[in-house]
Scaffold this motif. Sequence first.
Motif, PDB file in Angstrom:
ATOM      1  N   GLU A 145      34.858  55.707  27.647  1.00  0.00           N
ATOM      2  CA  GLU A 145      34.162  56.272  28.793  1.00  0.00           C
ATOM      3  C   GLU A 145      33.094  55.337  29.349  1.00  0.00           C
ATOM      4  OE1 GLU A 145      36.009  59.631  26.545  1.00  0.00           O
ATOM      5  OE2 GLU A 145      34.869  57.837  25.987  1.00  0.00           O
ATOM      6  N   SER A 146      32.722  54.313  28.598  1.00  0.00           N
ATOM      7  CA  SER A 146      31.726  53.351  29.074  1.00  0.00           C
ATOM      8  C   SER A 146      32.339  52.031  29.528  1.00  0.00           C
ATOM      9  CB  SER A 146      30.691  53.075  27.972  1.00  0.00           C
ATOM     10  OG  SER A 146      31.310  52.544  26.819  1.00  0.00           O
ATOM     11  N   THR A 147      33.671  51.943  29.568  1.00  0.00           N
ATOM     12  CA  THR A 147      34.330  50.730  30.052  1.00  0.00           C
ATOM     13  C   THR A 147      33.986  50.513  31.528  1.00  0.00           C
ATOM     14  OG1 THR A 147      36.193  51.001  28.519  1.00  0.00           O
ATOM     15  CG2 THR A 147      36.562  49.615  30.465  1.00  0.00           C
ATOM     16  N   PRO A 148      33.580  49.312  31.910  1.00  0.00           N
ATOM     17  CA  PRO A 148      33.266  49.052  33.331  1.00  0.00           C
ATOM     18  C   PRO A 148      34.490  49.265  34.222  1.00  0.00           C
ATOM     19  CG  PRO A 148      32.409  47.293  31.927  1.00  0.00           C
ATOM     20  CD  PRO A 148      33.299  48.136  31.057  1.00  0.00           C
ATOM     21  N   TYR A 149      34.257  49.766  35.417  1.00  0.00           N
ATOM     22  CA  TYR A 149      35.346  49.950  36.367  1.00  0.00           C
ATOM     23  C   TYR A 149      35.784  48.596  36.924  1.00  0.00           C
ATOM     24  CZ  TYR A 149      35.043  55.070  36.678  1.00  0.00           C
ATOM     25  OH  TYR A 149      35.095  56.416  36.416  1.00  0.00           O
ATOM     26  N   ALA A 150      37.107  48.415  37.028  1.00  0.00           N
ATOM     27  CA  ALA A 150      37.653  47.181  37.595  1.00  0.00           C
ATOM     28  C   ALA A 150      39.030  47.462  38.193  1.00  0.00           C
ATOM     29  CB  ALA A 150      37.741  46.090  36.523  1.00  0.00           C
ATOM     30  N   PRO A 151      39.122  48.338  39.204  1.00  0.00           N
ATOM     31  CA  PRO A 151      40.419  48.733  39.752  1.00  0.00           C
ATOM     32  C   PRO A 151      41.120  47.570  40.446  1.00  0.00           C
ATOM     33  CG  PRO A 151      38.653  49.535  41.151  1.00  0.00           C
ATOM     34  CD  PRO A 151      37.996  48.969  39.919  1.00  0.00           C
ATOM     35  N   ASN A 152      42.452  47.564  40.343  1.00  0.00           N
ATOM     36  CA  ASN A 152      43.230  46.446  40.875  1.00  0.00           C
ATOM     37  C   ASN A 152      44.216  46.820  41.974  1.00  0.00           C
ATOM     38  OD1 ASN A 152      42.153  44.327  39.227  1.00  0.00           O
ATOM     39  ND2 ASN A 152      43.290  45.175  37.495  1.00  0.00           N
ATOM     40  N   SER A 153      44.362  48.092  42.280  1.00  0.00           N
ATOM     41  CA  SER A 153      45.271  48.517  43.356  1.00  0.00           C
ATOM     42  C   SER A 153      44.489  49.382  44.334  1.00  0.00           C
ATOM     43  CB  SER A 153      46.440  49.321  42.785  1.00  0.00           C
ATOM     44  OG  SER A 153      46.006  50.604  42.346  1.00  0.00           O
ATOM     45  N   PRO A 154      44.994  49.528  45.568  1.00  0.00           N
ATOM     46  CA  PRO A 154      44.322  50.449  46.492  1.00  0.00           C
ATOM     47  C   PRO A 154      44.216  51.861  45.930  1.00  0.00           C
ATOM     48  CG  PRO A 154      45.836  49.038  47.692  1.00  0.00           C
ATOM     49  CD  PRO A 154      46.084  48.771  46.227  1.00  0.00           C
TER      50      PRO A 154
END
Length: 346
Positions: A145-154
């Motif tokens: 739950e504390s993993t940084p956000y790093a989205p790769n798709s729209p």
Amino acid sequence: MKILVTGGAGFIGSAVVRHAIAKGHSIVNLDSLTYAACIDNVASISGSPNYAFEQVDIRDRPALDAVFSTHAPDVVMHLAAESHVDRSIDGPGAFIETNITGTYNMLEAARAFWAANARPDSFRFHHISTDEVYGSLGETGQFTESTPYAPNSPYSASKAASDHLVRAWYETYNLPIVMTNCSNNYGPFHFPEKLVPVIILNALAGKPLPIYGNGANVRDWLYVEDHADALLTVLENGALGRTYNIGGENEATNLDIVKMICAILDKKHPGTAPYAEQITFVADRPGHDLRYAIDPSRIRDELGWRPSVTLQQGLEKTVDWYLANEPWWRALQSRDGVGKRLGKTV
């Protein structure tokens, strides 16, 4: 409780609706019935006195206000979203409008209703999201739950934005929220554009079984009815302002999944040759995340929830359901994008 479920005619949403009705809750199902929704998904409970349906688009704020005023829900479960990564590559605009602006509208409608009713402590806005907001893992490690956000798709970027909005409404306006981020779902009533139903239906039709790249992409597979149970568990017992990651504890590569489905079909619906002979590798999609994996420690340790079925059991249940429900999926074959390769835009 009276639960307002958005997207309740979709794949996961309908599982939540059916499960909640079975547990004795009342449901208001709010769905705009886009291409991926199917009202037949909730046919089994549509006659229940505890069920109501509202065909409303979450982009329509006045209509949302009317639903809150008419039904006065105790809690909200927000699942309505555009969710197909391939479609988000070809047409990201719909994902921005629905997943971001639509979530904003839901938050504001919920906040207005909550404030107008003396801000009851029991109210909850449960936002349902995805592990894809965390990006891609290497060969080891898990999302927490504390993993940084790093989205790769729209798609994942739009869901990440919606997550941030929900958290901001909690911190800024004190709107009572809980959030969940889940791994890949599969099971009955899955719209036939995602991997598992595509493989089952293509196999039965004698068509190629398309796998992106070399099939080495890893996902944590979560049976949809287990997910519905987890969501109700979080809604009922989750700590205010808390995020819970929900996983199936079933990591497998896409190629493994396809081979497992082929073996199940060989046993339950044998063809003239092994179904695995239909496997075809196709060009990978842009921005394809290598691996997702969920650390489910928080929901297990704090709420006592774990998945009830193994991957083998869940896939067998899923294949059995598609074999027994041909009229359901036949009716969807003509819908936009079904059976076509999407997400090739570069």
